[in-house]
Design an enzyme around this catalytic site. Sequence first.
Site, PDB file in Angstrom:
ATOM      1  N   THR A   1       5.146  -5.978   5.681  1.00 10.33           N
ATOM      2  CA  THR A   1       6.527  -5.559   5.419  1.00 10.33           C
ATOM      3  C   THR A   1       6.567  -4.279   4.579  1.00 10.33           C
ATOM      4  O   THR A   1       7.636  -3.803   4.208  1.00 10.33           O
ATOM      5  CB  THR A   1       7.308  -6.669   4.675  1.00 10.33           C
ATOM      6  OG1 THR A   1       6.540  -7.043   3.520  1.00 10.33           O
ATOM      7  CG2 THR A   1       7.521  -7.880   5.559  1.00 10.33           C
ATOM      8  N   GLY A   2       5.391  -3.746   4.272  1.00 12.45           N
ATOM      9  CA  GLY A   2       5.341  -2.573   3.379  1.00 12.45           C
ATOM     10  C   GLY A   2       5.704  -1.267   4.067  1.00 12.45           C
ATOM     11  O   GLY A   2       5.828  -1.186   5.289  1.00 12.45           O
TER      12      GLY A   2
ATOM     13  N   ASP B   1      -5.432  11.291  -6.922  1.00 10.61           N
ATOM     14  CA  ASP B   1      -4.580  11.050  -5.756  1.00 10.61           C
ATOM     15  C   ASP B   1      -4.938  11.976  -4.593  1.00 10.61           C
ATOM     16  O   ASP B   1      -4.884  11.571  -3.439  1.00 10.61           O
ATOM     17  CB  ASP B   1      -3.111  11.274  -6.165  1.00 10.61           C
ATOM     18  CG  ASP B   1      -2.148  10.900  -5.053  1.00 10.61           C
ATOM     19  OD1 ASP B   1      -2.311   9.806  -4.487  1.00 10.61           O
ATOM     20  OD2 ASP B   1      -1.234  11.700  -4.758  1.00 10.61           O
TER      21      ASP B   1
ATOM     22  N   HIS C   1      -8.777  13.691  -0.295  1.00  9.80           N
ATOM     23  CA  HIS C   1      -8.402  14.666   0.741  1.00  9.80           C
ATOM     24  C   HIS C   1      -9.040  16.049   0.519  1.00  9.80           C
ATOM     25  O   HIS C   1      -9.587  16.639   1.446  1.00  9.80           O
ATOM     26  CB  HIS C   1      -6.889  14.842   0.790  1.00  9.80           C
ATOM     27  CG  HIS C   1      -6.131  13.546   0.868  1.00  9.80           C
ATOM     28  ND1 HIS C   1      -6.551  12.488   1.608  1.00  9.80           N
ATOM     29  CD2 HIS C   1      -4.956  13.158   0.292  1.00  9.80           C
ATOM     30  CE1 HIS C   1      -5.675  11.494   1.498  1.00  9.80           C
ATOM     31  NE2 HIS C   1      -4.709  11.875   0.700  1.00  9.80           N
TER      32      HIS C   1
ATOM     33  N   LYS D   1      -6.566   3.973   0.829  1.00  9.25           N
ATOM     34  CA  LYS D   1      -6.844   4.477  -0.505  1.00  9.25           C
ATOM     35  C   LYS D   1      -5.853   3.886  -1.502  1.00  9.25           C
ATOM     36  O   LYS D   1      -4.810   3.418  -1.049  1.00  9.25           O
ATOM     37  CB  LYS D   1      -6.821   5.994  -0.525  1.00  9.25           C
ATOM     38  CG  LYS D   1      -5.431   6.591  -0.268  1.00  9.25           C
ATOM     39  CD  LYS D   1      -5.440   8.054  -0.499  1.00  9.25           C
ATOM     40  CE  LYS D   1      -5.190   8.381  -1.951  1.00  9.25           C
ATOM     41  NZ  LYS D   1      -3.870   8.909  -2.240  1.00  9.25           N
TER      42      LYS D   1
ATOM     43  N   ARG E   1       4.895 -11.295   2.370  1.00  2.00           N
ATOM     44  CA  ARG E   1       5.347 -12.412   1.541  1.00  2.00           C
ATOM     45  C   ARG E   1       6.800 -12.766   1.787  1.00  2.00           C
ATOM     46  O   ARG E   1       7.306 -13.740   1.275  1.00  2.00           O
ATOM     47  CB  ARG E   1       5.088 -12.105   0.066  1.00  2.00           C
ATOM     48  CG  ARG E   1       3.649 -12.441  -0.295  1.00  2.00           C
ATOM     49  CD  ARG E   1       3.253 -11.945  -1.638  1.00  2.00           C
ATOM     50  NE  ARG E   1       3.223 -10.490  -1.671  1.00  2.00           N
ATOM     51  CZ  ARG E   1       2.762  -9.786  -2.694  1.00  2.00           C
ATOM     52  NH1 ARG E   1       2.341 -10.375  -3.768  1.00  2.00           N
ATOM     53  NH2 ARG E   1       2.757  -8.466  -2.640  1.00  2.00           N
TER      54      ARG E   1
ATOM     55  N   LYS F   1       2.434  18.629  -6.678  1.00  2.00           N
ATOM     56  CA  LYS F   1       3.727  18.154  -6.187  1.00  2.00           C
ATOM     57  C   LYS F   1       4.828  19.035  -6.754  1.00  2.00           C
ATOM     58  O   LYS F   1       4.652  19.701  -7.768  1.00  2.00           O
ATOM     59  CB  LYS F   1       3.944  16.712  -6.640  1.00  2.00           C
ATOM     60  CG  LYS F   1       3.007  15.737  -5.929  1.00  2.00           C
ATOM     61  CD  LYS F   1       3.495  14.311  -6.057  1.00  2.00           C
ATOM     62  CE  LYS F   1       2.527  13.325  -5.410  1.00  2.00           C
ATOM     63  NZ  LYS F   1       2.607  13.290  -3.942  1.00  2.00           N
TER      64      LYS F   1
ATOM     65  N   GLY G   1       0.149  -6.754   4.474  1.00  2.00           N
ATOM     66  CA  GLY G   1       1.133  -5.787   3.981  1.00  2.00           C
ATOM     67  C   GLY G   1       2.073  -5.405   5.102  1.00  2.00           C
ATOM     68  O   GLY G   1       2.514  -4.251   5.227  1.00  2.00           O
TER      69      GLY G   1
ATOM     70  N   ASP H   1      -9.149   7.965   5.082  1.00  5.53           N
ATOM     71  CA  ASP H   1      -8.604   9.137   4.407  1.00  5.53           C
ATOM     72  C   ASP H   1      -7.730   9.774   5.485  1.00  5.53           C
ATOM     73  O   ASP H   1      -8.258  10.355   6.439  1.00  5.53           O
ATOM     74  CB  ASP H   1      -9.716  10.089   3.976  1.00  5.53           C
ATOM     75  CG  ASP H   1      -9.152  11.268   3.217  1.00  5.53           C
ATOM     76  OD1 ASP H   1      -8.130  11.823   3.673  1.00  5.53           O
ATOM     77  OD2 ASP H   1      -9.704  11.635   2.168  1.00  5.53           O
ATOM     78  N   HIS H   2      -6.423   9.635   5.361  1.00  2.00           N
ATOM     79  CA  HIS H   2      -5.589   9.996   6.512  1.00  2.00           C
ATOM     80  C   HIS H   2      -5.678  11.488   6.843  1.00  2.00           C
ATOM     81  O   HIS H   2      -5.366  11.903   7.950  1.00  2.00           O
ATOM     82  CB  HIS H   2      -4.133   9.537   6.329  1.00  2.00           C
ATOM     83  CG  HIS H   2      -3.308  10.412   5.447  1.00  2.00           C
ATOM     84  ND1 HIS H   2      -3.331  10.343   4.089  1.00  2.00           N
ATOM     85  CD2 HIS H   2      -2.424  11.393   5.737  1.00  2.00           C
ATOM     86  CE1 HIS H   2      -2.498  11.230   3.584  1.00  2.00           C
ATOM     87  NE2 HIS H   2      -1.931  11.890   4.565  1.00  2.00           N
TER      88      HIS H   2
END
Length: 517
Positions: A39-40, A264, A269, A177, A71, A369, A37, A206-207
Amino acid sequence: MTFNGQLASGSEWVKRLKGGVNLNQNVDLSCIIVIFGGTGDLTHRKLMPALYNLAYQQMLPEDFAVVSIGRRILTDEEYRNQVKQSVEKYSRFPMEEEIWKGIESRIYYLEFDFQDNHGYIRLNNVLKNLDEKYKTNGNRIYYLAVSPEHFEPIVDKLKLYGMNAKENSHRRIVIEKPFGRDLQSAAYLNEKITLAFSEENIYRIDHYLGKEMIQNIMVIRFANVVYESLWNSKYIDNIQISSSEIVGVENRGGYYESSGALKDMVQNHMFQLLSLIAMEPPASLNTENIRDEKVKVLQSIESVTPEYIKENMVRGQYGKGIIGNNEVLAYREEEKVAIDSDVETFAAMKLHIQNYRWAGVPFYIRTGKRLANKSTEIVVQFKSLDKVLYFKEFDYLEPNLLGIKIQPCEGVYFQMNGKKPGVENEIIPIQMDFCQNCNLENNSPEAYERLIFDVMKGDSTLFTRWDEVEYSWRFVDAISKVWKNIQSDLPIYNSGTWGPDEADDLLKKDGRNWWNI
Ligand code: BG6
C-alpha cells in the site's frame, strides 16, 4: 512464458517500440512477485505502473501473478481499484481496459503485520495455490518496498518458513535503498540477507541504473572508437557529475534527517555514475565482469583525511526561496525536521581516482535539493592545447565538452570550436546536441520497468553487488564522521539557486567552473 507477438494497441510508436522488444529468450519469466509494502508510495507510484507498462508492451508472461502485502485491511477488489487509480495517474502508457483487465485479475492483496508469523503461513498457502493456478513453478520475487527496519524481520521469517529457497525454482529478493546507514549496519544487513539468499539471488536496487542514459554510458564509451582513445588523464581535464533537484524533502523529513544528501544520493546514485564513467573496459559484457570493473573504481578513490574533506568537500542546506512563483519553506521548517537541523541537503566534492588512467584528473560531484533546475548530467571537459595556432592567436578558446544528459532531457552533447560565419576571424563554441527523448513521447521506459524485467530474467547487471556497496560506504563513512564534528559551518543557500557559493569556490580555486548544459 508465452508471447504471442500480437500488438495490443494501434498507435504507431507503440508498434515501433514493440518491434524493438527483444523477447528472444528461452528465459523462464514465470513467477509470482510478492510485494511487501503493497500500500506504500513506491508500489503505487512506481512498481504497479511499471508492471502495467510491461503488460502494455506484452512483456509479462501468462504464468505470472502479484501478491501485495500491507497492513491495511482491504479486499482484493478494493486494492485493485486503488492500484488502477495509481496506474492511471503514473503510468507512461494510457490506461487501456483490455490490458488492465489482463493484469488486474492476477493481483492479490494480503493483510498482515511483517512481524506476524501467522501472516507468513497464510502467505505460503496463498502462494502455493497461485502456483497451481498460474503454473508459476514455485518461482518467487520478493520485493521489499518497505522501510529498512522491516528488511531483517521479513528475511528472517521467509527463511523460517522455508520460503527463501526451493529446488528447481528460483527465489529472488529485491531490496530497496537505503542499504544500511553506514558500513557497519550495511554489513550486518548483508550478513542477515545472505543467510537466507545467495548473492546471485539478491537484487540491491539503485534505480539510477535503470535509467536509459545511464545504461548508455557504457555504450557511448565502448561502442565508439573515438572516445576510448581520449578517455584518460592525457586528454581529459576534469569530469563533473551533477544531479540537481527542484523538490525539497517533500514528506520524507523523518528519513532525510538521518540521511542527508551524502547518504541519500552520493553513496549510491552518484557513485554508480562515477564508476560507470571511470571504469576500465570489462573483459566481457557479462554481469560479473562489469561489476568487477565498477568496484575497482570505488576501491581506487583516493582516501581522504579530515583536512582534505574540509578543503575539498562542501555541504549546504536549503533556506527559503522562490521556486517558480512560489515561496518555499526552508529545510528546517519542513515537517519532521529539527528546527536546528544540521543535515545537508546539498553536497559537492572533489575526488581523485588513483589509477593509471585517472591520476591527476579531478572528479567533481554535486547534488542537492531545492536547486534551480531538475537535471542529472555528466560533463567531461577535455584539455586545451598549449599555445599553438589558434590557441596562440586567441586569448581563450572554450574547451571541448562531452555532456551525457541523463534526465530529464536524455541525450549526448558535444561542444567544439568553429569559425563564426562572417568576414571576421572569430571562433565560437558550437554544439552538437543529440536529444534522445525530444521527438518520441513516452519513448524511454521508466527505470523500474527495466529493473523489474531484469529481475524476472535473472539478470543482475543493473543491481549493486555487495562489494560496491561496501566500498562506497567505506568512503562515505569517512566524510560523514568529519562532517558530524564540524557542525557550525553549514552554509545555508536560498532555494531556487545553484547551492552555496562555496561549491563554486571549490572549482574556482582550481581555475575551473561547473558546466550546466
Ligand atoms: C532517491 C532519493 O533515491 O532519488 C530521493 O532518496 C531523490 O531523495 C531521488 O529525490 C531522485 O531520483 P530521480 O530519479 O528523481 O533523480
